[in-house]
Design a protein around this motif. Structure first.
Motif, PDB file in Angstrom:
ATOM      1  N   LYS A   1      14.110  30.830  75.409  1.00  0.00           N
ATOM      2  CA  LYS A   1      14.398  31.063  73.990  1.00  0.00           C
ATOM      3  C   LYS A   1      13.362  31.991  73.369  1.00  0.00           C
ATOM      4  N   ILE A   2      12.102  31.780  73.731  1.00  0.00           N
ATOM      5  CA  ILE A   2      11.023  32.599  73.176  1.00  0.00           C
ATOM      6  C   ILE A   2      11.212  34.063  73.583  1.00  0.00           C
ATOM      7  N   GLU A   3      11.573  34.324  74.847  1.00  0.00           N
ATOM      8  CA  GLU A   3      11.765  35.695  75.302  1.00  0.00           C
ATOM      9  C   GLU A   3      12.909  36.376  74.557  1.00  0.00           C
ATOM     10  N   ARG A   4      14.019  35.633  74.338  1.00  0.00           N
ATOM     11  CA  ARG A   4      15.145  36.221  73.601  1.00  0.00           C
ATOM     12  C   ARG A   4      14.745  36.535  72.153  1.00  0.00           C
ATOM     13  N   LEU A   5      13.987  35.630  71.546  1.00  0.00           N
ATOM     14  CA  LEU A   5      13.560  35.845  70.166  1.00  0.00           C
ATOM     15  C   LEU A   5      12.626  37.048  70.051  1.00  0.00           C
ATOM     16  N   ARG A   6      11.776  37.242  71.056  1.00  0.00           N
ATOM     17  CA  ARG A   6      10.871  38.387  71.023  1.00  0.00           C
ATOM     18  C   ARG A   6      11.642  39.710  71.135  1.00  0.00           C
TER      19      ARG A   6
END
Length: 601
Positions: free
Chosen positions: A575-580
């Protein structure tokens, strides 16, 4: 003739007084020993049966019935709350209805407790009476054992006293060892001085040996019994029988006792291992539930600025609540504490959410009044022909509009259309009055048609090298620099341009992110209010930053040592990678608007 494992007389000792079988199962094991009650009515009926049978049920079954009733009671309340929420109600406003059966249940439990207390008091009184009787019998055996000259004559009397001793069951636990020790002492003394017929003595030994061998075989078979709890209770009965049987020949006493003791050790070890594994599983469940509590308690409420923020977190809370239900029981002493901690954390979240919604709604009402006032000012200026001064005033009103917070969704679009409609009307009239602008739009039309032509030629050439990709980017950048075109030609040019670009993107395999960015840039010239679009993107940017920070904080509360914990850590990292990636795209869009605004200025 009844002798113990040392070839000496021994009477029956109750199972609950045997020191080697003192381990008792925990309450949770009762679930495997009693039938599952599927309704509260079944629980009530069983309690009535227990009362009718003078409370002839152990505490484990009564505890299981209590747990079952409140588990069903809670399930009904949860279902009622879910129906209440599904019908439009709020979870925090739900008030459970009184349970018609709960009063009867508590009354029955009170009656059972009262009767069991009476029964226990009666048992204690009976134990004291039994102690007095055994002390009296022990005194008689002592007198017989100390009268060797009368041993032959008193043998029958001794056997009768032994039978009376065996018929007496429970005595106070603190007196068991002392009674047993004295009983063995005097019976051993009696048999040592007794001169019985050798054949009768040998017959007793042989008969006792056969009985004890049979009990050893039965105890050894229990090692393969699938239910460790049931095997343990069966062993108690075998142990009681073993100790009630008389002695065997002196040379066999140690071996037969060692055999039975070895078989008992196997069953006792399995019984202990069962509860150790159960304890380990409960501790693991406690660890998982503790992590869930820490995640909820660690939420930074001051970072939740929008409705979307709160809705995203609400979904997380509901997911954690669903996961909680899949985790099994924890150690009994912690079960209530960890649930109260979890419920308090969830209650606090929804309390904070309700307070936020109330605050935002109040501010939205104030913001609506402010925006209506700006609408009235803009509408009063829309017919002005003082182009320069009015344009400055309206531009200032637009800036002031952006400083006002959001309004309710049902008013947002209408009040915006009202405001921007007045502004657009003035600037449209201003543009019509400016003939030089028309000629510029015609020039822009020619430039954009030329760009489209070049894109179509590149598409027809069919090349896919890096040079072609660079040409496409250069043409797109040139397109974005060209200003407005005549309004009636806008849609035609826009569609032709994007058709050519999409075909080239597909053949050149450019990234989806780059395609979105370029598509966004090409549409900037059609935006009527770039300041509004930029403000919207800035809010999105801040929201994405807060989401990334929240997920990174949550990682610190997770324990990835277990399989389930590792899976949750992996999902949060994704999720963090997609948000970045989304954050990077939004930042580039903001930069594109800034460049467009500089071009306008």
């Amino acid at each position: 003739m009844e002798l113990n494992e040392n070839n000496r007389p021994l009477t029956e000792v109750p199972a609950n007084e045997m020191p080697e079988t003192s381990v008792q199962p925990v309450a949770d094991a009762s679930q495997a020993r009693y039938p599952q009650r599927k309704s509260k009515e079944e629980v009530i009926e069983r309690l009535k049966e227990i009362i009718a049978d003078n409370c002839n049920a152990d505490k484990q079954e009564i505890d299981l019935l209590k747990q079952t009733f409140y588990k069903l009671h809670k399930a009904e309340q949860d279902a009622a709350q879910k129906d209440f929420v599904n019908n439009g109600g709020k979870a925090e406003a739900f008030i459970p209805k009184p349970d018609s059966l709960e009063g009867e249940f508590k009354s029955l439990m009170g009656s059972i407790k009262e009767k069991r207390n009476e029964l226990m008091a009666a048992q204690e009184e009976e134990k004291e009476k039994n102690l007095a009787r055994k002390l009296e019998i022990l005194e008689k055996i002592k007198n017989i054992a100390e009268s060797p000259e009368e041993a032959g004559k008193t043998y029958n009397e001794f056997k009768q006293l032994q039978q009376e001793w065996n018929d007496i069951k429970l005595v106070p636990a603190t007196k068991v060892n002392e009674l047993r020790k004295n009983y063995q002492l005097y019976t051993e003394k009696f048999y040592d001085m007794l001169k019985l017929n050798y054949e009768l003595r040998e017959y007793d030994f042989k008969k006792n040996l056969e009985q004890k061998q049979y009990l050893c075989e039965a105890a050894e078979k229990l090692a393969d019994y699938p239910d460790a709890i049931s095997a343990f209770h069966q062993l108690q009965k075998l142990s009681q029988e073993f100790h009630s049987i008389g002695p065997v020949a002196k040379e066999l006493r140690d071996s037969i006792w060692s055999r039975f003791k070895a078989a008992s050790a196997v069953i006792n070890r399995r019984h202990q291992q069962y509860f150790e594994l159960q304890k380990e599983a409960e501790q693991n469940n406690l660890d998982q539930k503790t992590v869930i509590c820490e995640i909820i308690e660690g939420m930074e409420y001051d970072t939740f600025k929008t409705f979307a923020d709160w809705e995203d977190k609400t979904k997380e809370i509901l997911a954690l609540q669903a996961k909680w239900k899949t985790i099994g029981p924890t150690p009994q002493k912690m079960n209530t504490k960890i649930f109260e901690r979890f419920r308090a954390a969830c209650d606090n979240f929804f309390k904070q959410k309700a307070a936020f919604y109330k605050y935002i709604k109040e501010n939205m009402a104030k913001n609506l009044e402010k925006k209506k006032a700006l609408c009235e000012k803009a509408e009063s200026l829309k017919d002005s022909t003082d182009w320069k001064e009015t344009a400055q005033i309206l531009t200032q009103l637009q800036k002031e509009w952006k400083t006002i917070g959001p309004v309710g969704q049902k008013h947002s679009e209408s009040v915006w259309k009202r405001f921007i409609g007045a502004c657009d009307y003035f600037f449209s009239q201003k543009n019509k009055a400016n003939s030089s602008q028309r000629s510029e739009e015609v020039e822009n039309l020619t430039k954009k048609e030329n760009i489209i032509k070049q894109l179509e030629e590149l598409n027809a050439a069919g090349t896919t090298d890096d040079g072609t990709a660079e040409q496409v980017r250069a043409l797109m950048k040139e397109w974005n620099k060209v200003g407005h075109v005549p309004f009636k030609e806008k849609d035609r040019l826009y569609n032709a341009y994007h058709t050519a670009v999409d075909k080239l993107f597909e053949r050149l395999n450019l990234s989806a992110s780059e395609k979105k960015l370029n598509s966004f840039k090409s549409g900037l010239s059609n935006e009527r209010n770039l300041y509004k679009e930029r403000d919207k993107l800035v809010r999105t940017y801040e929201g994405l930053k807060n989401d990334i920070k929240t997920y990174e904080n949550n990682l610190g509360f997770l324990n990835s040592s277990s399989q389930k914990g590792s899976s949750l850590v992996t999902e949060i990292n994704r999720k963090i990678e997609r948000l970045r990636a989304d954050l990077s795209l939004v930042q580039k869009k903001i930069e594109a608007i800034d460049e467009a605004l500089r071009g306008q200025n």
